[in-house]
Design an enzyme around this catalytic site. Structure first.
Site, PDB file in Angstrom:
ATOM      1  N   PHE A 156       0.826  -1.210   0.000  1.00  0.00           N
ATOM      2  CA  PHE A 156       0.000   0.000   0.000  1.00  0.00           C
ATOM      3  C   PHE A 156       0.857   1.256   0.000  1.00  0.00           C
ATOM      4  O   PHE A 156       0.879   2.032  -0.967  1.00  0.00           O
ATOM      5  CB  PHE A 156      -0.931  -0.058   1.217  1.00  0.00           C
ATOM      6  N   ILE A 157       1.622   1.473   1.064  1.00  0.00           N
ATOM      7  CA  ILE A 157       2.437   2.683   1.160  1.00  0.00           C
ATOM      8  C   ILE A 157       3.687   2.567   0.298  1.00  0.00           C
ATOM      9  O   ILE A 157       4.091   3.520  -0.367  1.00  0.00           O
ATOM     10  CB  ILE A 157       2.808   2.956   2.631  1.00  0.00           C
ATOM     11  N   ASP A 176       9.325  -7.447  -2.613  1.00  0.00           N
ATOM     12  CA  ASP A 176       8.109  -7.730  -1.852  1.00  0.00           C
ATOM     13  C   ASP A 176       7.873  -9.231  -1.902  1.00  0.00           C
ATOM     14  O   ASP A 176       8.106  -9.857  -2.949  1.00  0.00           O
ATOM     15  CB  ASP A 176       6.912  -6.987  -2.464  1.00  0.00           C
ATOM     16  N   ASN A 177       7.408  -9.801  -0.787  1.00  0.00           N
ATOM     17  CA  ASN A 177       7.063 -11.225  -0.803  1.00  0.00           C
ATOM     18  C   ASN A 177       5.599 -11.452  -1.171  1.00  0.00           C
ATOM     19  O   ASN A 177       5.127 -12.588  -1.205  1.00  0.00           O
ATOM     20  CB  ASN A 177       7.375 -11.881   0.547  1.00  0.00           C
ATOM     21  N   GLY A 193       1.431  -7.200  -0.290  1.00  0.00           N
ATOM     22  CA  GLY A 193       1.627  -6.452  -1.520  1.00  0.00           C
ATOM     23  C   GLY A 193       0.900  -7.087  -2.694  1.00  0.00           C
ATOM     24  O   GLY A 193       0.562  -8.274  -2.686  1.00  0.00           O
ATOM     25  N   TYR A 212       2.101  -6.388  16.835  1.00  0.00           N
ATOM     26  CA  TYR A 212       2.586  -5.454  15.822  1.00  0.00           C
ATOM     27  C   TYR A 212       3.391  -4.340  16.486  1.00  0.00           C
ATOM     28  O   TYR A 212       4.531  -4.057  16.093  1.00  0.00           O
ATOM     29  CB  TYR A 212       1.396  -4.880  15.056  1.00  0.00           C
ATOM     30  N   ASN A 223      -2.860   5.001  11.158  1.00  0.00           N
ATOM     31  CA  ASN A 223      -4.109   5.183  10.413  1.00  0.00           C
ATOM     32  C   ASN A 223      -3.929   5.863   9.067  1.00  0.00           C
ATOM     33  O   ASN A 223      -4.525   6.891   8.780  1.00  0.00           O
ATOM     34  CB  ASN A 223      -5.105   5.991  11.261  1.00  0.00           C
ATOM     35  N   ILE A 281     -12.053   1.411   6.400  1.00  0.00           N
ATOM     36  CA  ILE A 281     -12.631   1.774   5.104  1.00  0.00           C
ATOM     37  C   ILE A 281     -12.669   0.560   4.181  1.00  0.00           C
ATOM     38  O   ILE A 281     -13.695   0.267   3.553  1.00  0.00           O
ATOM     39  CB  ILE A 281     -11.836   2.924   4.462  1.00  0.00           C
TER      40      ILE A 281
END
Length: 313
Positions: free
Chosen positions: A11-12, A31-32, A36, A146, A175, A186
């Site tokens: 995402f980011i 990325d694994n 992603g 986390y 967030n 969302i």
């Protein structure tokens, strides 16, 4: 400048890849694909200044070979399990994907003498802290795996920065919302309404109230702090301005996806184990560098819903 972006299809991370390329960086993304998605970077794959490798960061040999061959000047480390609920369901997940990926990366960076690092951290390191939380707040008592794994990773970053000369920027943010997200209120609300347009079930009583930050504003914060942070080990907070309740989010999503749907709330004060119902961030250090989000919290929520729907859910 050649940057390695871990979690680059996430995402980011994918948004950061876009912006680094706009700034003239050459970018290698790994990325694994745990969270992603290839669709996040499909538009970049034909570029000569972008390369993608599907790679698990716990594959130490593979990571070592990649960094030895590519020789990046800097690393932007965003690879992580950012789904708090999933991490609490599997206590090993955050240890593996957040803490051990970081220590593996640090050891390889030291070996190959790569000395510039950005680390994506989180407000979850604080747990249920009260008041306007500054960077030097303590003690830190995370309530999710986390948060605990990110806090442990920060401790290793401090040692490597101050003992081995890896200049490190840590940005703690909460967030973050926008298109390409894979979980969160969302995302969940849109998914539930797509499945049943007549009703929306909300975990918790909906009174959880937090600042929300649009992903584009976060990337602005990352790049500004990257350019201006002065020290060998710097920690900054980035956050939305104002606050938005889960009830507000539910009403906004219903109005845009399934007007008239009944909203059903639970009785708990939080949505899941490890959820922090309310907090406030002091972002004055980052503001002093010249950053401020372009959108207030509820404006960010409205934009995120619109962008997610416009880009295909």
């Amino acid at each position: 400048m050649h940057a390695l972006v871990t979690g680059g299809a996430g995402f980011i991370g994918s948004h950061l890849c876009d912006r680094l390329l706009e700034k003239g960086y050459r970018v290698t993304a790994i990325d694994n694909l745990h969270l992603g998605r290839m669709q996040n970077i499909d538009h970049l794959l034909e570029r000569s200044d972008f390369r993608f490798h599907e790679l698990d960061m716990l594959d130490r040999e593979g990571m070592d070979q990649l960094i030895a061959a590519d020789r990046p000047d800097a690393v932007f480390h965003l690879a992580a399990n950012s789904d708090i609920a999933a991490g609490n369901a599997n206590a090993e997940l955050d240890l593996q994907l957040n803490q051990l990926t970081t220590t593996t990366l640090l050891a390889i960076m030291r070996k190959h003498k790569i000395d510039k690092l950005f680390f994506a951290s989180t407000s979850a390191v604080f747990g249920e802290a009260e008041g306007n939380i500054r960077e030097n707040h303590g003690p830190l008592r995370p309530i999710s795996f986390y948060g605990a794994s990110k806090l442990a990773a920060e401790a290793y970053l401090s040692v490597y920065a101050l003992s081995f000369g890896i200049k490190t920027l840590v940005l703690r943010f909460p967030n973050v919302i926008g298109e390409r997200s894979t979980h969160g209120a969302i995302y969940d609300f849109i998914n539930r309404l797509k499945a049943d347009p007549t009703r929306l079930q909300v975990l918790g009583n909906g009174m959880q109230t937090k600042p929300y930050l649009y992903v584009g504003d976060l990337v602005d914060a990352i790049l500004l702090a990257w350019d201006k942070a002065p020290g060998a080990y710097e920690v900054f907070h980035a956050s939305g301005i104002g606050e938005t309740s889960v009830r507000d989010i539910a009403e906004i999503v219903v109005s845009k996806v399934a007007a008239g749907a009944a909203i059903e709330y639970g009785s708990e004060d939080r949505g899941w184990l490890g959820d922090v119902p309310r907090f406030s961030y002091d972002i004055s250090r980052l503001v002093a560098l010249g950053w401020s989000p372009k959108r207030k919290s509820t404006e960010a929520v409205e934009l995120a819903v619109e962008r997610i729907l416009a880009n295909g859910f």
